[in-house]
Design a protein around this motif. Structure first.
Motif, PDB file in Angstrom:
ATOM      1  N   GLY A 113      -7.145  -0.141   3.696  1.00  0.00           N
ATOM      2  CA  GLY A 113      -6.488  -1.433   3.812  1.00  0.00           C
ATOM      3  C   GLY A 113      -5.585  -1.545   5.033  1.00  0.00           C
ATOM      4  N   ARG A 114      -4.644  -2.495   4.968  1.00  0.00           N
ATOM      5  CA  ARG A 114      -3.858  -2.889   6.139  1.00  0.00           C
ATOM      6  C   ARG A 114      -2.607  -2.029   6.316  1.00  0.00           C
ATOM      7  NH1 ARG A 114      -3.348  -9.155   4.663  1.00  0.00           N
ATOM      8  NH2 ARG A 114      -3.290  -8.211   2.591  1.00  0.00           N
ATOM      9  N   ILE A 115      -2.829  -0.755   6.533  1.00  0.00           N
ATOM     10  CA  ILE A 115      -1.739   0.156   6.855  1.00  0.00           C
ATOM     11  C   ILE A 115      -2.198   1.065   7.986  1.00  0.00           C
ATOM     12  CG2 ILE A 115      -2.440   1.838   5.072  1.00  0.00           C
ATOM     13  CD1 ILE A 115       0.579   2.446   4.711  1.00  0.00           C
ATOM     14  N   ALA A 116      -1.357   1.215   8.995  1.00  0.00           N
ATOM     15  CA  ALA A 116      -1.719   2.023  10.158  1.00  0.00           C
ATOM     16  C   ALA A 116      -1.765   3.497   9.786  1.00  0.00           C
ATOM     17  CB  ALA A 116      -0.695   1.804  11.275  1.00  0.00           C
TER      18      ALA A 116
ATOM     19  N   SER B 183       0.038  15.751  11.629  1.00  0.00           N
ATOM     20  CA  SER B 183      -0.427  16.079  12.981  1.00  0.00           C
ATOM     21  C   SER B 183      -1.176  14.937  13.649  1.00  0.00           C
ATOM     22  CB  SER B 183      -1.325  17.315  12.935  1.00  0.00           C
ATOM     23  OG  SER B 183      -2.552  17.008  12.286  1.00  0.00           O
ATOM     24  N   GLY B 184      -1.710  14.018  12.861  1.00  0.00           N
ATOM     25  CA  GLY B 184      -2.543  12.960  13.418  1.00  0.00           C
ATOM     26  C   GLY B 184      -3.958  13.388  13.699  1.00  0.00           C
ATOM     27  N   LEU B 185      -4.323  14.617  13.337  1.00  0.00           N
ATOM     28  CA  LEU B 185      -5.691  15.072  13.555  1.00  0.00           C
ATOM     29  C   LEU B 185      -6.620  14.463  12.518  1.00  0.00           C
ATOM     30  CD1 LEU B 185      -5.104  18.854  14.345  1.00  0.00           C
ATOM     31  CD2 LEU B 185      -5.768  17.058  15.953  1.00  0.00           C
TER      32      LEU B 185
ATOM     33  N   ILE C 286       0.844  -1.203   0.000  1.00  0.00           N
ATOM     34  CA  ILE C 286       0.000   0.000   0.000  1.00  0.00           C
ATOM     35  C   ILE C 286       0.877   1.250   0.000  1.00  0.00           C
ATOM     36  CG2 ILE C 286      -1.681   1.325   1.338  1.00  0.00           C
ATOM     37  CD1 ILE C 286      -2.718  -1.434   2.366  1.00  0.00           C
ATOM     38  N   GLY C 287       1.920   1.251   0.842  1.00  0.00           N
ATOM     39  CA  GLY C 287       2.811   2.391   0.884  1.00  0.00           C
ATOM     40  C   GLY C 287       3.499   2.642  -0.453  1.00  0.00           C
TER      41      GLY C 287
END
Length: 245
Positions: free
Chosen positions: A127-130, A153-155, A97-98
């Motif tokens: 999919g399977r990516i954090a 930022s993770g927002l 995916i990356g």
């Protein structure tokens, strides 16, 4: 925020028709979700440049937008109920995916286009990516079915979505119910996304699409969502973001 999905060489005439409708309804700006892996020639690429020059935003949208194989039972179930054969992320592991996302981003620069900030996985299936791993990839924002993530930022901004891709009576009933719920949610949140597919003007919810375009008169880019902070709530949906890390 209005987006047009599945922009590729074979859909450009329909995308032109949609943009003409959006301009007639004074919908601006529009985000165009581009699929790089098609047969893009000079004429088609020139059209993308023209749209970008007119102020529309280009975004990445997978690579081929179709799957060559299924990635297990969940992918098969997802395809049967939701995505059919377009959720290419679900056939890949996190590394794959990356690599697909990075390849997609690089394509725009290779074609002399401005680098996109937004990535939308086909069928919104990441999919399977954090989510935390997306900060290492080149896009600034990632759209999920439930909202938009700022990678750095993770927002995460949870924003209701309206759609119109309904080619059967059963899908039309399901999408009408989905839209009714999300219009109500949008009134409380102050933000709404409208996702349009190239063939939507020929499908069962075309008139509903036209009515929704007339019903909302304040338009924004995706960047406006994740540029705002939760402690800057101005009472208009500005406090919509939350930290997901």
């Amino acid at each position: 925020m209005v987006s047009v999905h599945d922009v590729m060489p074979e859909t450009l005439p329909r995308v032109e028709r949609l943009l003409a409708l959006l301009e007639a309804e004074r919908v601006y700006p529009v985000t165009l979700l581009v699929i790089p892996g098609g047969a893009w020639d000079r004429t088609a690429l020139a059209r993308l440049r023209q749209w970008q020059q007119r102020g529309h935003e280009l975004a990445g949208h997978g690579w081929h937008h179709r799957v060559g194989r299924y990635g297990g039972w969940y992918h098969r179930l997802h395809a049967r109920l939701i995505s059919r054969d377009v959720a290419e992320h679900l056939a890949l592991d996190a590394e794959g995916i990356g690599a697909l996302i990075s390849r997609c981003h690089a394509w725009f620069g290779d074609q002399g286009l401005d680098a996109p900030e937004l990535y939308v996985p086909p069928a919104w299936a990441m999919g399977r990516i954090a989510r935390s791993a997306l900060a290492e990839l080149p896009f600034e924002r990632y759209e999920y079915l439930s909202g938009v993530l700022s990678a750095e930022s993770g927002l995460f901004a949870p924003v209701p979505m309206l759609g119109y891709e309904a080619d059967t009576a059963a899908r039309a009933r399901a999408v009408r119910l989905w839209n009714r719920i999300n219009r109500s949610r949008a009134r409380a949140r102050g933000w709404l996304r409208i996702g349009i597919h190239p063939q939507d003007l020929e499908l069962r919810l075309a008139e509903s699409l036209r009515q929704d375009l007339r019903g909302y008169r304040h338009h924004s880019r995706y960047a406006a969502l994740t540029e705002r902070r939760p402690d800057h709530d101005e009472g208009d949906g500005a406090g919509v973001t939350e930290n997901v890390r």
